[in-house]
Design a protein around this motif. Structure first.
Motif, PDB file in Angstrom:
ATOM      1  N   HIS A 131       1.040   3.953  -3.007  1.00  0.00           N
ATOM      2  CA  HIS A 131       0.784   5.375  -2.763  1.00  0.00           C
ATOM      3  C   HIS A 131       1.845   6.227  -3.478  1.00  0.00           C
ATOM      4  O   HIS A 131       1.513   7.220  -4.127  1.00  0.00           O
ATOM      5  CB  HIS A 131       0.794   5.664  -1.261  1.00  0.00           C
ATOM      6  CG  HIS A 131       0.671   7.120  -0.934  1.00  0.00           C
ATOM      7  ND1 HIS A 131      -0.541   7.764  -0.896  1.00  0.00           N
ATOM      8  CD2 HIS A 131       1.610   8.055  -0.669  1.00  0.00           C
ATOM      9  CE1 HIS A 131      -0.341   9.044  -0.614  1.00  0.00           C
ATOM     10  NE2 HIS A 131       0.958   9.241  -0.465  1.00  0.00           N
TER      11      HIS A 131
ATOM     12  N   GLN B 143       0.725  14.325  -1.018  1.00  0.00           N
ATOM     13  CA  GLN B 143      -0.126  14.199  -2.199  1.00  0.00           C
ATOM     14  C   GLN B 143      -0.900  15.498  -2.350  1.00  0.00           C
ATOM     15  O   GLN B 143      -1.574  15.949  -1.437  1.00  0.00           O
ATOM     16  CB  GLN B 143      -1.094  13.026  -2.038  1.00  0.00           C
ATOM     17  CG  GLN B 143      -1.765  12.633  -3.320  1.00  0.00           C
ATOM     18  CD  GLN B 143      -2.423  11.258  -3.208  1.00  0.00           C
ATOM     19  OE1 GLN B 143      -2.550  10.710  -2.132  1.00  0.00           O
ATOM     20  NE2 GLN B 143      -2.830  10.717  -4.327  1.00  0.00           N
TER      21      GLN B 143
ATOM     22  N   LEU C 257       5.837   8.878   3.727  1.00  0.00           N
ATOM     23  CA  LEU C 257       5.087   9.014   2.486  1.00  0.00           C
ATOM     24  C   LEU C 257       5.265  10.412   1.893  1.00  0.00           C
ATOM     25  O   LEU C 257       5.320  11.398   2.632  1.00  0.00           O
ATOM     26  CB  LEU C 257       3.596   8.774   2.733  1.00  0.00           C
ATOM     27  CG  LEU C 257       3.200   7.368   3.142  1.00  0.00           C
ATOM     28  CD1 LEU C 257       1.732   7.313   3.501  1.00  0.00           C
ATOM     29  CD2 LEU C 257       3.512   6.360   2.029  1.00  0.00           C
TER      30      LEU C 257
ATOM     31  N   GLU D  28       0.830  -1.217   0.000  1.00  0.00           N
ATOM     32  CA  GLU D  28       0.000   0.000   0.000  1.00  0.00           C
ATOM     33  C   GLU D  28       0.855   1.254   0.000  1.00  0.00           C
ATOM     34  O   GLU D  28       0.548   2.221  -0.707  1.00  0.00           O
ATOM     35  CB  GLU D  28      -0.948  -0.003   1.199  1.00  0.00           C
ATOM     36  CG  GLU D  28      -2.131  -0.921   1.004  1.00  0.00           C
ATOM     37  CD  GLU D  28      -3.109  -0.863   2.169  1.00  0.00           C
ATOM     38  OE1 GLU D  28      -3.178   0.181   2.849  1.00  0.00           O
ATOM     39  OE2 GLU D  28      -3.805  -1.866   2.379  1.00  0.00           O
TER      40      GLU D  28
END
Length: 96
Positions: free
Chosen positions: A61, A95, A92, A57
């Motif tokens: 991403h 976004q 991460l 996952e």
């Protein structure tokens, strides 16, 4: 041919399809060892205790962020950014 009107297709179904397609792309990268960073990152995250599904996952991403940026800017896939972002996991990328 389906009798379901297109507007009845649930947005959640589309998101689920997109997510599973991205995860399949990551699995293909791991299998083909291309880019090599994918397998290296997968192995690193496994060693520090992340579960396979969580790793896939996170990697999906990163791929999604790059695909979105690529489409938005109408530019080719930036494999250098992608590999750098993979290596930064578990952090991460933002976004937009």
């Amino acid at each position: 041919m389906s009798n379901i009107p297109e507007h009845d297709i649930d947005a959640d179904d589309e998101e689920q399809f997109a997510a599973s397609t991205l995860i399949q792309a990551i699995e293909n990268q791991l299998e083909s060892d291309n880019p090599p960073a994918a397998k290296a990152v997968y192995n690193k995250l496994t060693l520090v205790g992340y579960e396979r599904d969580d790793i896939l996952e996170m990697m999906a991403h990163v791929l999604a962020v790059e695909i979105d940026a690529m489409l938005e800017a109408d530019r080719p896939f930036d494999s250098q950014w992608y590999e750098t972002a993979l290596r930064a996991l578990p952090e991460l990328p933002p976004q937009d």
